[in-house]
Design a protein around this motif. Structure first.
Motif, PDB file in Angstrom:
ATOM      1  N   GLN A   1       0.844  -1.218   0.000  1.00  0.00           N
ATOM      2  CA  GLN A   1       0.000   0.000   0.000  1.00  0.00           C
ATOM      3  C   GLN A   1       0.862   1.244   0.000  1.00  0.00           C
ATOM      4  N   LEU A   2       1.890   1.211   0.852  1.00  0.00           N
ATOM      5  CA  LEU A   2       2.760   2.367   1.004  1.00  0.00           C
ATOM      6  C   LEU A   2       3.531   2.649  -0.283  1.00  0.00           C
ATOM      7  N   ARG A   3       4.062   1.604  -0.861  1.00  0.00           N
ATOM      8  CA  ARG A   3       4.823   1.754  -2.104  1.00  0.00           C
ATOM      9  C   ARG A   3       3.904   2.338  -3.185  1.00  0.00           C
ATOM     10  N   GLY A   4       2.637   1.874  -3.199  1.00  0.00           N
ATOM     11  CA  GLY A   4       1.663   2.381  -4.160  1.00  0.00           C
ATOM     12  C   GLY A   4       1.435   3.879  -3.986  1.00  0.00           C
ATOM     13  N   LEU A   5       1.497   4.356  -2.729  1.00  0.00           N
ATOM     14  CA  LEU A   5       1.238   5.774  -2.466  1.00  0.00           C
ATOM     15  C   LEU A   5       2.367   6.678  -2.979  1.00  0.00           C
ATOM     16  N   VAL A   6       3.592   6.131  -3.035  1.00  0.00           N
ATOM     17  CA  VAL A   6       4.723   6.983  -3.417  1.00  0.00           C
ATOM     18  C   VAL A   6       5.295   6.630  -4.793  1.00  0.00           C
ATOM     19  N   GLN A   7       4.896   5.458  -5.297  1.00  0.00           N
ATOM     20  CA  GLN A   7       5.510   4.922  -6.524  1.00  0.00           C
ATOM     21  C   GLN A   7       5.492   5.922  -7.679  1.00  0.00           C
ATOM     22  N   GLN A   8       4.294   6.455  -7.956  1.00  0.00           N
ATOM     23  CA  GLN A   8       4.171   7.272  -9.153  1.00  0.00           C
ATOM     24  C   GLN A   8       5.001   8.557  -9.047  1.00  0.00           C
ATOM     25  N   ASP A   9       4.917   9.204  -7.891  1.00  0.00           N
ATOM     26  CA  ASP A   9       5.641  10.468  -7.751  1.00  0.00           C
ATOM     27  C   ASP A   9       7.152  10.273  -7.779  1.00  0.00           C
ATOM     28  N   LEU A  10       7.614   9.093  -7.339  1.00  0.00           N
ATOM     29  CA  LEU A  10       9.066   8.901  -7.297  1.00  0.00           C
ATOM     30  C   LEU A  10       9.618   8.206  -8.536  1.00  0.00           C
ATOM     31  N   MET A  11       8.873   7.303  -9.108  1.00  0.00           N
ATOM     32  CA  MET A  11       9.455   6.466 -10.172  1.00  0.00           C
ATOM     33  C   MET A  11       9.158   6.936 -11.591  1.00  0.00           C
ATOM     34  N   ARG A  12       8.232   7.885 -11.760  1.00  0.00           N
ATOM     35  CA  ARG A  12       7.984   8.384 -13.114  1.00  0.00           C
ATOM     36  C   ARG A  12       9.238   9.082 -13.622  1.00  0.00           C
ATOM     37  N   PRO A  13       9.730   8.789 -14.831  1.00  0.00           N
ATOM     38  CA  PRO A  13      10.950   9.459 -15.303  1.00  0.00           C
ATOM     39  C   PRO A  13      10.803  10.986 -15.248  1.00  0.00           C
ATOM     40  N   LYS A  14       9.610  11.478 -15.528  1.00  0.00           N
ATOM     41  CA  LYS A  14       9.378  12.928 -15.527  1.00  0.00           C
ATOM     42  C   LYS A  14       9.641  13.557 -14.149  1.00  0.00           C
ATOM     43  N   SER A  15       9.330  12.794 -13.080  1.00  0.00           N
ATOM     44  CA  SER A  15       9.488  13.347 -11.720  1.00  0.00           C
ATOM     45  C   SER A  15      10.924  13.806 -11.495  1.00  0.00           C
ATOM     46  N   ALA A  16      11.871  12.970 -11.918  1.00  0.00           N
ATOM     47  CA  ALA A  16      13.271  13.319 -11.688  1.00  0.00           C
ATOM     48  C   ALA A  16      13.686  14.470 -12.612  1.00  0.00           C
ATOM     49  N   MET A  17      13.198  14.438 -13.841  1.00  0.00           N
ATOM     50  CA  MET A  17      13.587  15.466 -14.814  1.00  0.00           C
ATOM     51  C   MET A  17      13.194  16.867 -14.331  1.00  0.00           C
ATOM     52  N   GLN A  18      12.131  16.936 -13.518  1.00  0.00           N
ATOM     53  CA  GLN A  18      11.720  18.243 -13.007  1.00  0.00           C
ATOM     54  C   GLN A  18      12.778  18.880 -12.103  1.00  0.00           C
ATOM     55  N   HIS A  19      13.721  18.053 -11.669  1.00  0.00           N
ATOM     56  CA  HIS A  19      14.737  18.577 -10.746  1.00  0.00           C
ATOM     57  C   HIS A  19      16.080  18.830 -11.431  1.00  0.00           C
ATOM     58  N   LEU A  20      16.098  18.763 -12.766  1.00  0.00           N
ATOM     59  CA  LEU A  20      17.368  18.936 -13.488  1.00  0.00           C
ATOM     60  C   LEU A  20      18.091  20.230 -13.119  1.00  0.00           C
ATOM     61  N   ASP A  21      17.347  21.342 -13.153  1.00  0.00           N
ATOM     62  CA  ASP A  21      18.004  22.640 -12.916  1.00  0.00           C
ATOM     63  C   ASP A  21      18.480  22.759 -11.462  1.00  0.00           C
ATOM     64  N   GLN A  22      17.603  22.267 -10.571  1.00  0.00           N
ATOM     65  CA  GLN A  22      17.955  22.317  -9.141  1.00  0.00           C
ATOM     66  C   GLN A  22      19.268  21.546  -8.880  1.00  0.00           C
ATOM     67  N   ILE A  23      19.384  20.355  -9.449  1.00  0.00           N
ATOM     68  CA  ILE A  23      20.591  19.542  -9.216  1.00  0.00           C
ATOM     69  C   ILE A  23      21.801  20.177  -9.912  1.00  0.00           C
ATOM     70  N   GLN A  24      21.570  20.788 -11.076  1.00  0.00           N
ATOM     71  CA  GLN A  24      22.704  21.452 -11.745  1.00  0.00           C
ATOM     72  C   GLN A  24      23.223  22.603 -10.896  1.00  0.00           C
ATOM     73  N   GLY A  25      22.317  23.284 -10.204  1.00  0.00           N
ATOM     74  CA  GLY A  25      22.727  24.358  -9.284  1.00  0.00           C
ATOM     75  C   GLY A  25      23.628  23.802  -8.185  1.00  0.00           C
ATOM     76  N   ILE A  26      23.274  22.629  -7.682  1.00  0.00           N
ATOM     77  CA  ILE A  26      24.087  22.007  -6.612  1.00  0.00           C
ATOM     78  C   ILE A  26      25.462  21.609  -7.170  1.00  0.00           C
ATOM     79  N   CYS A  27      25.461  21.071  -8.413  1.00  0.00           N
ATOM     80  CA  CYS A  27      26.749  20.683  -9.037  1.00  0.00           C
ATOM     81  C   CYS A  27      27.638  21.923  -9.180  1.00  0.00           C
TER      82      CYS A  27
END
Ligand code: HEM
Length: 507
Positions: free
Chosen positions: A141-167
């Motif tokens: 149940q728990l994995r189902g609640l977080v799966q989509q927000d964490l595992m969708r490829p798009k979810s990570a791509m939304q953080h590209l600029d933020q992570i580049q700032g950290i780099c």
């Protein structure tokens, strides 16, 4: 009463076949009662620093015919299955074992001290132990609640600029380190900075909050928390592999009490109440709407409600799970590229074909970059063992494997075995490129695990590693000035056994 043995004795066509029993498998004998022969993984010559190397020695000794299966015992590690443990070495057999992991895969009770701590802190964890530690239907149940927000490829791509700032902040910190060195080009002891990168990245994604670890004067409270996590990680193998006195009472285990003290300090630092109040205010003012710009915590709150502990525990787990894993993985990537200058040149050529500001579209085209990261994970995977508590009996190489056997395999051993990988000691990213004729079985190297219980942070970890590697090798030529070859130490994850020292050449 005879059901399961009859099923085993007859195939679907009714012809008789006799899987040999589990007890007939090659076996590591001996061991103390309760702790069992499994504890020989922590014995000489490699100790718990390199249990995978000890497993290799035990296989050579007790499975001389190279069946690729080795039986061990330990009631500590597998109380549910009478201490039955089976190590797998052949990727084809590993694939078969995953097919019998069941609907709710389990890694068994390896994280028992952490579970014990979580159960004693209902104010933080409430109704959930978190996706890392829940089991059965609750995990599902728990994995189902977080799966989509964490595992969708798009979810990570939304953080590209933020992570580049950290780099970028990391690069500026490197400049400062170099300019304070004698020759103006040397950086020494890079590993803690890479852990800090994992922490900063996870906190940014989970909480949309920059911790500022690469500032000239980082906040002392933030650095103290990183130290707390370091202590907890250093202690964890000792606690996990020792007699669990803390299960009788925490009072008779000073080690466990120390572990809890440091973990508490970290968990309460997350200031859950404060963050909760801020988000509640946004909700009350109708300012929190589902969009790409909000943090992972806010997304999970919109889905699960402000009164649920799930979003906060997930955010805490993301931060915890993203420090050493991402940091150590980046460390090995740097090492392999720095010691293979010709591969470094090929990578740089690819990077220079694109604008320095990386976009989703340019990242998709950086195939050599991804192959370098895969190859580094094959040679030096940061996870020592993959575990599954088998939930459906099966037959492998003619032997019966009963339910509740704890199955384990090590990508370090399969990934370096000449039976499965051609020229296994060479760093050869080309082997992962499409069109390469020497195919590697996908079950040889599983840095993020496999199946429905695989790493839920994979998408984020991937972009963090890709962006940092791309930024580093586009800006500098990296030369390794430490000892070779580097080896690993198991400290919850595999980390380099020596200081990470480089000379950098400005490009
Ligand atoms: C390079 C970095 C990382 C590596 C190599 C890695 C590897 C792994 C592996 C091997 C597992 C066990 C999978 C299995 O049993 O099949 C796992 C589980 C997990 N990882 Fe990661 N991980 C990394 C980064 C992260 C990050 C950044 C997060 C943050 C979200 C994360 C969160 C988790 C969680 C929550 C689980 C438990 C999943 C479950 O039980 O359903 N990991 N990771």
């Amino acid at each position: 009463m005879f059901g399961s043995s009859l099923v085993r004795a007859y195939s679907a066509t009714g012809t008789k076949r006799f899987p040999r029993s589990f007890e007939e498998l090659p076996c590591v004998p001996g061991g103390l009662p309760y702790l069992g022969s499994f504890m020989k993984l922590g014995a000489n010559p490699h100790g718990w620093k390199q249990p995978m190397e000890n497993l290799k020695i035990l296989q050579e000794k007790y499975d001389p015919q190279g069946n690729g299966l080795l039986r061990m015992s330990s009631r500590l590690m597998n109380p549910k299955g009478d201490g039955r443990i089976l190590a797998f070495f052949d990727p084809k057999d590993i694939e078969i074992a995953y097919k019998h992991e069941g609907k709710h895969p389990s890694r068994g009770g390896a994280l028992a001290p952490l579970v014990k701590w979580r159960l004693s802190r209902p104010d933080i964890f409430g109704e959930t132990k978190g996706v890392l530690m829940e089991e059965g239907e609750k995990w599902h149940q728990l994995r189902g609640l977080v799966q989509q927000d964490l595992m969708r490829p798009k979810s990570a791509m939304q953080h590209l600029d933020q992570i580049q700032g950290i780099c970028q902040d990391f690069l500026e910190m490197l400049e400062r380190e170099m300019s304070s060195s004698k020759d103006g080009k040397t950086v020494r002891g890079l590993l803690p900075h890479l852990f800090n990168f994992g922490f900063e990245g996870s906190a940014a994604i989970a909480l949309d909050k920059r911790m500022g670890v690469f500032r000239e004067n980082p906040h002392p409270e933030v650095m103290k928390q990183l130290r707390e996590i370091e202590i907890v990680t250093e202690m964890s193998i000792d606690l996990m592999m020792g007699i669990p006195w803390y299960q009788i009472s925490p009072f008779i285990s000073p080690k466990y009490r120390k572990f809890v003290r440091h973990f508490d300090s970290f968990a309460y630092f997350a200031h859950i109440d404060e963050v909760k109040a801020q988000i509640k205010e946004k909700i009350d003012k109708d300012q929190l709407k589902k969009s790409d710009g909000i943090s992972m915590l806010e997304k999970l709150i919109l889905k699960n409600g402000l009164n649920s502990n799930v979003p906060f525990v997930m955010a805490l787990d993301m931060i915890l799970a993203g420090i050493d894993t991402t940091g150590a993985s980046c460390a090995f990537i740097l090492y392999h590229l720095a010691t293979n200058p010709e591969k470094q040149d090929i990578l740089r050529k690819e990077l220079l074909q694109h604008d320095p500001h990386i976009t989703e579209s340019s990242l998709t085209k950086m195939r050599y970059l991804k192959a370098c990261i895969k190859e580094s994970a094959r040679l030096t995977p940061i996870v020592a063992f993959h575990l599954r508590l088998i939930q459906e009996e099966f037959t492998v190489k003619g032997f019966h494997v009963p339910v509740d056997t704890l199955a384990l395999w090590s990508s370090m051993l399969s990934g370096r075995n000449p039976k499965y990988v051609e020229n296994p000691t060479a760093f050869k990213p080309e082997r992962w490129l499409r069109g390469n004729e020497t195919k590697v079985d996908p079950f040889v190297s599983l840095p993020f695990g496999h199946g429905p219980r695989m790493c839920v942070g994979k998408r984020f970890a991937d972009i963090e590693m890709q962006l940092l590697t791309a930024k580093f090798f586009r800006s500098y030529g990296w030369e390794w000035i430490g000892q070779r070859p580097i080896s690993t130490i198991w400290q919850f994850v595999n980390i380099p056994d020596q200081s990470l020292d480089f000379r950098l050449h400005q490009l």
